[in-house]
Design a protein around this motif. Structure first.
Motif, PDB file in Angstrom:
ATOM      1  N   GLY A 275       2.882   7.004 -13.198  1.00  0.00           N
ATOM      2  CA  GLY A 275       2.194   5.821 -12.713  1.00  0.00           C
ATOM      3  C   GLY A 275       2.526   5.369 -11.311  1.00  0.00           C
ATOM      4  N   ALA A 276       3.583   5.910 -10.692  1.00  0.00           N
ATOM      5  CA  ALA A 276       3.890   5.534  -9.308  1.00  0.00           C
ATOM      6  C   ALA A 276       2.777   5.968  -8.354  1.00  0.00           C
ATOM      7  N   THR A 277       1.923   6.886  -8.794  1.00  0.00           N
ATOM      8  CA  THR A 277       0.793   7.326  -7.959  1.00  0.00           C
ATOM      9  C   THR A 277      -0.213   6.201  -7.740  1.00  0.00           C
ATOM     10  N   SER A 278      -0.069   5.085  -8.433  1.00  0.00           N
ATOM     11  CA  SER A 278      -0.955   3.942  -8.207  1.00  0.00           C
ATOM     12  C   SER A 278      -0.815   3.390  -6.793  1.00  0.00           C
ATOM     13  N   LEU A 279       0.223   3.812  -6.074  1.00  0.00           N
ATOM     14  CA  LEU A 279       0.383   3.427  -4.667  1.00  0.00           C
ATOM     15  C   LEU A 279      -0.659   4.083  -3.769  1.00  0.00           C
ATOM     16  N   LEU A 280      -1.282   5.137  -4.252  1.00  0.00           N
ATOM     17  CA  LEU A 280      -2.118   5.971  -3.390  1.00  0.00           C
ATOM     18  C   LEU A 280      -3.575   5.529  -3.302  1.00  0.00           C
ATOM     19  N   TYR A 281      -4.020   4.637  -4.173  1.00  0.00           N
ATOM     20  CA  TYR A 281      -5.434   4.281  -4.201  1.00  0.00           C
ATOM     21  C   TYR A 281      -5.617   2.885  -4.804  1.00  0.00           C
ATOM     22  N   GLY A 282      -6.870   2.423  -4.770  1.00  0.00           N
ATOM     23  CA  GLY A 282      -7.205   1.152  -5.397  1.00  0.00           C
ATOM     24  C   GLY A 282      -6.914  -0.055  -4.520  1.00  0.00           C
ATOM     25  N   ASP A 283      -7.384  -1.225  -4.982  1.00  0.00           N
ATOM     26  CA  ASP A 283      -7.229  -2.458  -4.208  1.00  0.00           C
ATOM     27  C   ASP A 283      -6.379  -3.501  -4.918  1.00  0.00           C
TER      28      ASP A 283
ATOM     29  N   ILE B  55      -7.760  12.193  -5.785  1.00  0.00           N
ATOM     30  CA  ILE B  55      -7.689  10.742  -5.609  1.00  0.00           C
ATOM     31  C   ILE B  55      -8.977  10.089  -6.096  1.00  0.00           C
ATOM     32  N   TYR B  56     -10.113  10.706  -5.818  1.00  0.00           N
ATOM     33  CA  TYR B  56     -11.400  10.159  -6.292  1.00  0.00           C
ATOM     34  C   TYR B  56     -11.436  10.157  -7.818  1.00  0.00           C
ATOM     35  N   HIS B  57     -10.988  11.251  -8.417  1.00  0.00           N
ATOM     36  CA  HIS B  57     -10.960  11.370  -9.881  1.00  0.00           C
ATOM     37  C   HIS B  57     -10.051  10.306 -10.489  1.00  0.00           C
ATOM     38  N   MET B  58      -8.877  10.097  -9.902  1.00  0.00           N
ATOM     39  CA  MET B  58      -7.936   9.131 -10.453  1.00  0.00           C
ATOM     40  C   MET B  58      -8.410   7.698 -10.210  1.00  0.00           C
ATOM     41  N   LYS B  59      -8.988   7.443  -9.058  1.00  0.00           N
ATOM     42  CA  LYS B  59      -9.511   6.110  -8.772  1.00  0.00           C
ATOM     43  C   LYS B  59     -10.609   5.733  -9.758  1.00  0.00           C
ATOM     44  N   THR B  60     -11.383   6.737 -10.167  1.00  0.00           N
ATOM     45  CA  THR B  60     -12.497   6.512 -11.088  1.00  0.00           C
ATOM     46  C   THR B  60     -12.052   6.443 -12.540  1.00  0.00           C
ATOM     47  N   ASN B  61     -11.077   7.273 -12.918  1.00  0.00           N
ATOM     48  CA  ASN B  61     -10.728   7.439 -14.325  1.00  0.00           C
ATOM     49  C   ASN B  61      -9.328   6.959 -14.714  1.00  0.00           C
ATOM     50  N   VAL B  62      -8.490   6.667 -13.727  1.00  0.00           N
ATOM     51  CA  VAL B  62      -7.112   6.255 -14.025  1.00  0.00           C
ATOM     52  C   VAL B  62      -6.847   4.922 -13.322  1.00  0.00           C
ATOM     53  N   PRO B  63      -7.325   3.821 -13.882  1.00  0.00           N
ATOM     54  CA  PRO B  63      -7.220   2.521 -13.209  1.00  0.00           C
ATOM     55  C   PRO B  63      -5.784   2.046 -13.045  1.00  0.00           C
TER      56      PRO B  63
ATOM     57  N   CYS C   4       5.066  -5.193 -12.242  1.00  0.00           N
ATOM     58  CA  CYS C   4       5.070  -3.737 -12.433  1.00  0.00           C
ATOM     59  C   CYS C   4       3.700  -3.175 -12.119  1.00  0.00           C
ATOM     60  N   LEU C   5       3.640  -2.227 -11.187  1.00  0.00           N
ATOM     61  CA  LEU C   5       2.383  -1.551 -10.837  1.00  0.00           C
ATOM     62  C   LEU C   5       2.451  -0.118 -11.329  1.00  0.00           C
ATOM     63  N   GLN C   6       1.468   0.262 -12.129  1.00  0.00           N
ATOM     64  CA  GLN C   6       1.395   1.619 -12.648  1.00  0.00           C
ATOM     65  C   GLN C   6      -0.066   1.956 -12.921  1.00  0.00           C
ATOM     66  N   ASN C   7      -0.309   3.073 -13.579  1.00  0.00           N
ATOM     67  CA  ASN C   7      -1.660   3.399 -14.020  1.00  0.00           C
ATOM     68  C   ASN C   7      -1.580   4.070 -15.386  1.00  0.00           C
ATOM     69  N   SER C   8      -2.700   4.529 -15.884  1.00  0.00           N
ATOM     70  CA  SER C   8      -2.729   5.081 -17.235  1.00  0.00           C
ATOM     71  C   SER C   8      -2.321   6.547 -17.305  1.00  0.00           C
ATOM     72  N   SER C   9      -1.937   7.146 -16.182  1.00  0.00           N
ATOM     73  CA  SER C   9      -1.432   8.513 -16.219  1.00  0.00           C
ATOM     74  C   SER C   9       0.058   8.476 -16.522  1.00  0.00           C
ATOM     75  N   LYS C  10       0.636   9.630 -16.791  1.00  0.00           N
ATOM     76  CA  LYS C  10       2.070   9.672 -17.089  1.00  0.00           C
ATOM     77  C   LYS C  10       2.896   9.239 -15.887  1.00  0.00           C
TER      78      LYS C  10
END
Length: 315
Positions: free
Chosen positions: A229-237, A172-180, A221-227
């Motif tokens: 993108g539903a994992t964007s629910l797990l972190y961030g503000d 989660i720390y890695h994705m929060k930092t590198n996968v906005p 639509c909420l996603q992130n730069s990983s394949k």
């Protein structure tokens, strides 16, 4: 010709075309949501690397009228032109599964439906989340549109000597930092696939709809730069900021494993209607492998927590 006969014929035709430089073997793989895919494992003689080509979509092409020769020729070209990075030797892959520090920068997570993947979850580290489960994988390489990934299972965890809590926190720390996170108006996404004339028509339709409705809330639509993108629910503000912007809670529609949709909850939403919409779209538009859930979630603006607001049927 049924799918089993098609797969066998493709194996024979590709082996004949590839010759002794390659071995071709049939392969069955249980993917997300128990979706069983059939394919071929292609391996160059004298190496420990290979590729898997799933044949399901090619069988559909055959049913639509493409000939066996046309499909075999396309697959042959795909195989011989495949660019497998030279560094992906057996030693390199062994190092990744033996050393957590070596694999750590390449570890990402994925959300899957918990109930539909209970058999898979017995052999991998995971964390429950709503009616979902967080699982983990090593993104080994990306070549053109293809990706090479290794699902992290309990055997790899034993080799690494870490517990699932550390794996989750580090990932989660890695994705929060590198996968906005990325939040975008759904209408803007639709427009991006249109030419100028289509955009004008679409914008006029949206304008008229807003004039005829008392509310102007739209889907985002909420996603992130990983394949996945539903994992964007797990972190961030991002959700917290958006909820403050619209001054209300947010309904979350789990459209697929690739993204979720956010819908401002103005207090007049019919949850049953929305849940039925999600379930219908899953059944008609989303492949079983890509489905996430039939439930509706809610982000509480005050507590900043997500909960299931309307439980859907099993996928």
């Amino acid at each position: 010709m049924d799918k089993k006969e098609f797969n066998k014929k493709m194996k024979e035709m590709l082996q004949e075309r590839l010759g002794e430089d390659y071995s071709v073997a049939e392969h069955l793989q249980a993917k997300n949501n128990k979706n069983l895919l059939s394919g071929l494992v292609i391996q160059r003689t004298g190496t420990d690397l290979g590729m898997v080509i799933y044949l399901d979509k090619f069988f559909e092409e055959y049913q639509k009228g493409n000939t066996l020769d046309e499909i075999a020729a396309a697959l042959y070209k795909k195989i011989v032109e495949a660019e497998i990075p030279k560094e992906l030797s057996g030693d390199y892959l062994k190092e990744l599964v033996r050393s957590y520090e070596a694999a750590k920068p390449m570890i990402f997570c994925k959300l899957v439906n918990e109930k539909a993947n209970r058999e898979l979850l017995q052999g991998v580290p995971y964390f429950p989340f709503l009616d979902l489960a967080v699982i983990f994988y090593i993104m080994v390489a990306e070549t053109n549109s293809e990706q090479m990934a290794i699902t992290i299972d309990n055997k790899i965890m034993e080799l690494w000597g870490i517990d699932s809590q550390q794996l989750y926190q580090d990932t989660i720390y890695h994705m929060k930092t590198n996968v906005p996170q990325q939040l975008q108006n759904l209408n803007d996404i639709v427009e991006s696939f249109m030419d100028e004339e289509e955009k004008k028509i679409f914008q006029e339709i949206i304008k008229k709809e807003k004039e005829n409705c008392e509310t102007t809330e739209e889907l985002y639509c909420l996603q992130n730069s990983s394949k996945f993108g539903a994992t964007s629910l797990l972190y961030g503000d991002t959700m917290a900021k958006f909820a403050e912007q619209v001054q209300c809670d947010l309904l979350i529609l789990p459209s697929s494993i690739f993204e979720v949709l956010l819908y401002p909850d103005n207090g007049s939403r019919d949850y049953e209607v929305l849940q039925d919409m999600v379930q219908t779209i899953n059944q008609v538009e989303v492949s079983r492998e890509d489905q996430l859930s039939n439930s509706i979630y809610k982000y509480d603006r005050m507590t900043r927590k997500i909960s299931i607001i309307y439980q859907g049927e099993d996928i």
